[in-house]
Design a protein around this motif. Structure first.
Motif, PDB file in Angstrom:
ATOM      1  N   HIS A  98       0.074  -7.553   3.082  1.00 42.18           N
ATOM      2  CA  HIS A  98       0.407  -6.810   1.901  1.00 42.18           C
ATOM      3  C   HIS A  98       1.656  -6.031   2.145  1.00 42.18           C
ATOM      4  CE1 HIS A  98      -4.000  -5.508   1.897  1.00 42.18           C
ATOM      5  NE2 HIS A  98      -3.620  -4.786   2.899  1.00 42.18           N
ATOM      6  N   GLU A 126     -10.525  -0.712  10.394  1.00 39.87           N
ATOM      7  CA  GLU A 126      -9.379  -1.575  10.699  1.00 39.87           C
ATOM      8  C   GLU A 126      -8.742  -1.134  12.018  1.00 39.87           C
ATOM      9  OE1 GLU A 126      -7.427  -3.642   6.990  1.00 39.87           O
ATOM     10  OE2 GLU A 126      -7.116  -1.486   6.854  1.00 39.87           O
ATOM     11  N   GLU A 148       0.833  -1.213   0.000  1.00 45.80           N
ATOM     12  CA  GLU A 148       0.000   0.000   0.000  1.00 45.80           C
ATOM     13  C   GLU A 148       0.867   1.262   0.000  1.00 45.80           C
ATOM     14  OE1 GLU A 148      -1.719  -1.409   3.496  1.00 45.80           O
ATOM     15  OE2 GLU A 148      -3.724  -1.717   2.679  1.00 45.80           O
ATOM     16  N   GLN A 157      -5.473   1.877   0.202  1.00 51.96           N
ATOM     17  CA  GLN A 157      -5.700   0.854   1.226  1.00 51.96           C
ATOM     18  C   GLN A 157      -6.367  -0.360   0.589  1.00 51.96           C
ATOM     19  OE1 GLN A 157      -4.924   0.960   4.636  1.00 51.96           O
ATOM     20  NE2 GLN A 157      -3.775   2.807   4.098  1.00 51.96           N
ATOM     21  N   ALA A 158      -5.877  -1.531   0.969  1.00 52.45           N
ATOM     22  CA  ALA A 158      -6.525  -2.785   0.578  1.00 52.45           C
ATOM     23  C   ALA A 158      -6.968  -3.480   1.862  1.00 52.45           C
ATOM     24  CB  ALA A 158      -5.539  -3.666  -0.191  1.00 52.45           C
ATOM     25  N   VAL A 159      -8.224  -3.855   1.915  1.00 51.89           N
ATOM     26  CA  VAL A 159      -8.724  -4.629   3.058  1.00 51.89           C
ATOM     27  C   VAL A 159      -9.082  -6.006   2.495  1.00 51.89           C
ATOM     28  CG1 VAL A 159     -10.330  -4.721   4.990  1.00 51.89           C
ATOM     29  CG2 VAL A 159      -9.627  -2.514   4.048  1.00 51.89           C
TER      30      VAL A 159
HETATM   31 MG    MG Z   1      -4.507  -3.106   4.055  1.00 51.52          MG
END
Ligand code: MG
Ligand code: NFE
Length: 581
Positions: free
Chosen positions: A566, A331, A43, A508-510
Motif C-alpha cells: 500500500h 504486524e 496509509e 492502518q490497512a492489514v
Molecule cells: Mg498496512
C-alpha cells in the motif's frame, strides 16, 4: 550439486511488483524469499484528512480488488463515529463486493493462472470436434463449447503462431516438459480464456450501476451514494434491476458451467500439486466470501452469510475452528524497510500501527536482497504469533468445518473426484480449487440471497440508503477509533482508523497479500509464499530458466503487491535471471 541462486523478477501475471529469490539444490527449492520491491504508503497519505474522504484515497490502493478498500474504509469510519448505514445500503455494498469477488476469481483463474497449466501452442494441434467431446467429459455446459467456436479459436492460434508474434502469449514456457493437458483440453481452455475476457467485462457492470463507475466505484460514509427508486428514470431503477438479473444469470452459467468444471478437471490432471506448495498451516477467515463483516467478535455480522462465523484453524488442526479475535493481529517489520518506535523486533497491533519508512537495502541495481535482514516493503502480519494463510482456501476450510451445506457438498464431491484427503487442500492445487469452489458458493449467494433480499426491500418501499445522523463532524466524539473486518477476493482484510478532532490521526490497512507475501518475522517464521516454496525442501524447479513450478505455486495465492504495500537488475552473481510471462 552446489546451491544455485535463482531470481524471478518481475514475477508477472500478478498485480504489482514481486521478486522471488530462491536457493535451489538438485532441482528442488531449499530456501525462498518473497520481496515486494515497490513502496506506496497510502496509509500515510490519508493522515490529517477528513475521514469521510478516506474511502476515495484508499480505494486507489488497488485497481484489481477495486472497491474493497473503500468499503473497508467507510465501514471502519462508521464503526468509529457510530453511523449505521440502512439495510438496503449494506445490501448494495454486499452485491458490489460479491460481484467484485467473482470477477476477480475469474480474471485470476483464466488470465493470470491458467497458462501455468494450459499450453497455448499445443492447442493449435487440436481437433475441434474432440475438444467438444472433452468439454462434455468434464461436465462443462458452457454455451461456448461448440465445434465452430473451437475451430475459430484454433485457427486464430495457428494464425498467431504463424505470424511469429505471440502477442498476449509471448514469453510463455511453451516447450516446458511439464505441460500435461492433451491438445483438445488446451484448446477448450484457451477458448474459455477468451470467453472469460468478455465475461469479466460484462458482469462488472453491476458495480457501475451501484457505484457510478468501475474500477473505483463511489461509496459514502453512512450509506451509498446511489439513490434507488424502481419508478424513477434518474435513479437505480427497475430497468437496471432487470438488466442486473440478466448478468447474474450469466454469472451462474459461466461459474457453474465453465470455471468450476475447468478448474476441477485441470487440477485433477496436475494431481501431484496437492502434494506441492503446502504453506503455513494456520488459516484465518472472517466468514465466507461475498459477504461483509462488521467490527469485532462482540458485534453481529450485519448481513450476508449469518450462518458462518469468523474463525481460525490453528497449526493444521482441521477438527476445530477457534473464534477469530482481531486483538491477536500484530504486524512485524524485522524483514521490512520500516522502523518502529519500540524497536524493529516489536509486534504492533494495527489500532496503534506505525508506517515509518526506513530503506536500508542496497542502492539499485542490486543482485541479491536476501543477504540482508530487511528485504521487502511488505510488513509481516501474524495471528497469535503465527503466519497465516488467508483467502479462498481459508474461507472454504472454515465454512466446511462449520458445516455450511453447499461448501460441504461441493468440497466432498471435489475431494472424491480428485481422490485426496481434506488436509491436502493446503497445497498449490488446493488453493486453486478452493477459489473456483468459492466462486460457485458466492455466485449462489449473490443470485439467491443478496439480489432477492435487495429486491424484496424495494417491493416493501425501502429506498433508504443513507444515515445522515452522524454526517456532521460536530456529532462525533473528539477522539474515536474503529475498524472493519472484510473478506475480499484474496482474503481477510482489516482497516483501522483513529480520528482526532474530526481528522484522521492514524490509519492502518492489514491486507490479504500482506498476510501472504510478507517476509520472515523476528522468530524466523517464513511468510506464507516463502513457506509454500521452501518449507518442504522438495518443491520442484526442473529448469531455472523456465521457473514454471514456483510460478504455479505463487500464482495459486493470487498475489496483489499493490495491496500488500500500500528496481531490479539482471547482473552479478545470480546464475539465472528470468522474466516470466
Ligand atoms: Mg498496512
Ligand atoms: Ni489488490 Fe486486494 C484483494 C485487498 S489483496 S487485490 O483481494 O484487500 O491483498
Amino acid at each position: 550439486m552446489a546451491t544455485e541462486r535463482v531470481v524471478i523478477d518481475p514475477l508477472t501475471r500478478i498485480e504489482g511488483h514481486l521478486r522471488i529469490e530462491l536457493e535451489c539444490d538438485d532441482n528442488q527449492i531449499k530456501n525462498a524469499w518473497s520481496e515486494s520491491t515497490q513502496f506506496r504508503g497510502i496509509e500515510t497519505i490519508v493522515e490529517g484528512r477528513d475521514p469521510r474522504d478516506v474511502w476515495a484515497f484508499v480505494g486507489r490502493i488497488c485497481g484489481v480488488c477495486t472497491g474493497t478498500h473503500s468499503v473497508a474504509s467507510v465501514t471502519a469510519v462508521e464503526d468509529a463515529i457510530g453511523s449505521n448505514p440502512p439495510k438496503q445500503a449494506q445490501l448494495i455494498r454486499d452485491l458490489v463486493m460479491a460481484s467484485q469477488e467473482i470477477h476477480d476469481h475469474v480474471v485470476h483463474f483464466y488470465h493470470l493462472h491458467a497458462l501455468d497449466w494450459v499450453n497455448v501452442v499445443s492447442a493449435a494441434d487440436a481437433d475441434p470436434a474432440k475438444a467438444v467431446e472433452f468439454a462434455k467429459s468434464i461436465n462443462s455446459t458452457w454455451k461456448g463449447n461448440t465445434e465452430t467456436q473451437f475451430a475459430k479459436v484454433r485457427d486464430t492460434i495457428r494464425g498467431v503462431l504463424d505470424s511469429g508474434q505471440l502477442s498476449i502469449f509471448t514469453g510463455g514456457y511453451w516447450d516446458h516438459p511439464d505441460y500435461r493437458l492433451p491438445p483438445e483440453a488446451n484448446l477448450m481452455a484457451v477458448s474459455h480464456y477468451l470467453d472469460a475476457l468478455q465475461f469479466q467485462r460484462s458482469i462488472i457492470r453491476i458495480n457501475t450501476i451501484f457505484g457510478g463507475k468501475n474500477p473505483h466505484p463511489n461509496f459514502l460514509v453512512g450509506g451509498m451514494a446511489c439513490s434507488i427508486d424502481p419508478d424513477k428514470s434518474e435513479t437505480v431503477n427497475q430497468v437496471q434491476l432487470d438488466q442486473m438479473g440478466v448478468w447474474v444469470n450469466e454469472i451462474l452459467d459461466f461459474i457453474n458451467g465453465c470455471y468450476y468444471p475447468d478448474a476441477l478437471a485441470i487440477m485433477s490432471v496436475y494431481k501431484d500439486y496437492f502434494d506441492i506448495g503446502a504453506s503455513s498451516p494456520t488459516f484465518i477467515a472472517a466468514g465466507m466470501g461475498g459477504a461483509r463483516y462488521e467490527g469485532g467478535t462482540e458485534r453481529p455480522v450485519s448481513s450476508g452469510h449469518t450462518d458462518i462465523k469468523g474463525g481460525v484453524i490453528m497449526d493444521g488442526d482441521y477438527t476445530t475452528v477457534h473464534p477469530l479475535d482481531p486483538k491477536k493481529i500484530k504486524e512485524y517489520i524485522s524483514s521490512a524497510w520500516y522502523t518502529y518506535t519500540e524497536g524493529d523486533d516489536a509486534g504492533v497491533t494495527p489500532d496503534v500501527g506505525e508506517t515509518t519508512v526506513r530503506y536500508t537495502g542496497p542502492k539499485p541495481p542490486y543482485d541479491w536482497l536476501a543477504d540482508n535482514d530487511k528485504y521487502t516493503w511488505s510488513k509481516a502480519p501474524r495471528y497469535d504469533g503465527r503466519p497465516a494463510q488467508v483467502g479462498p482456501i481459508a474461507r472454504v476450510l472454515v465454512a466446511y468445518l462449520q458445516g455450511h451445506p453447499k461448501t460441504v457438498s461441493l468440497l466432498n464431491d471435489a475431494l472424491d473426484a480428485v481422490d485426496v484427503p481434506l488436509e491436502k487442500m493446503n497445497s498449490t492445487a488446493g488453493r486453486t480449487l478452493a477459489r473456483a469452489l468459492e466462486a460457485v458458493t458466492t455466485a449462489d449467494h449473490l443470485a439467491h440471497e443478496l439480489l432477492p433480499a435487495f429486491k424484496d426491500g424495494l417491493r416493501h418501499g425501502d429506498y433508504d440508503v443513507f444515515d445522515p445522523t452522524k454526517w456532521e463532524p460536530s456529532s462525533w466524539p473528539k477522539k474515536a477509533s474503529g475498524f472493519a473486518m472484510m473478506e475480499v477476493a484474496r482474503g481477510f482484510l482489516t482497516h483501522w482508523v483513529t480520528i482526532k478532532n474530526g481528522k484522521v490521526d492514524n490509519y492502518q490497512a492489514v491486507v490479504p497479500t500482506t498476510w501472504l507475501a510478507g517476509g520472515r518475522d523476528p522468530e524466523g517464521h517464513l511468510g506464507p509464499y516463502e513457506a509454500a516454496l521452501a518449507s518442504s525442501g522438495t518443491h520442484p524447479l526442473v529448469d531455472p530458466k523456465q521457473p514454471l513450478e514456483p510460478l504455479r505455486t505463487i500464482h495459486s495465492f493470487d498475489p496483489c503487491m499493490s495491496c500488500a504495500v500500500h528496481v531490479f537488475d539482471p547482473d552479478g552473481n545470480i546464475q539465472v535471471q528470468v522474466i516470466t510471462p
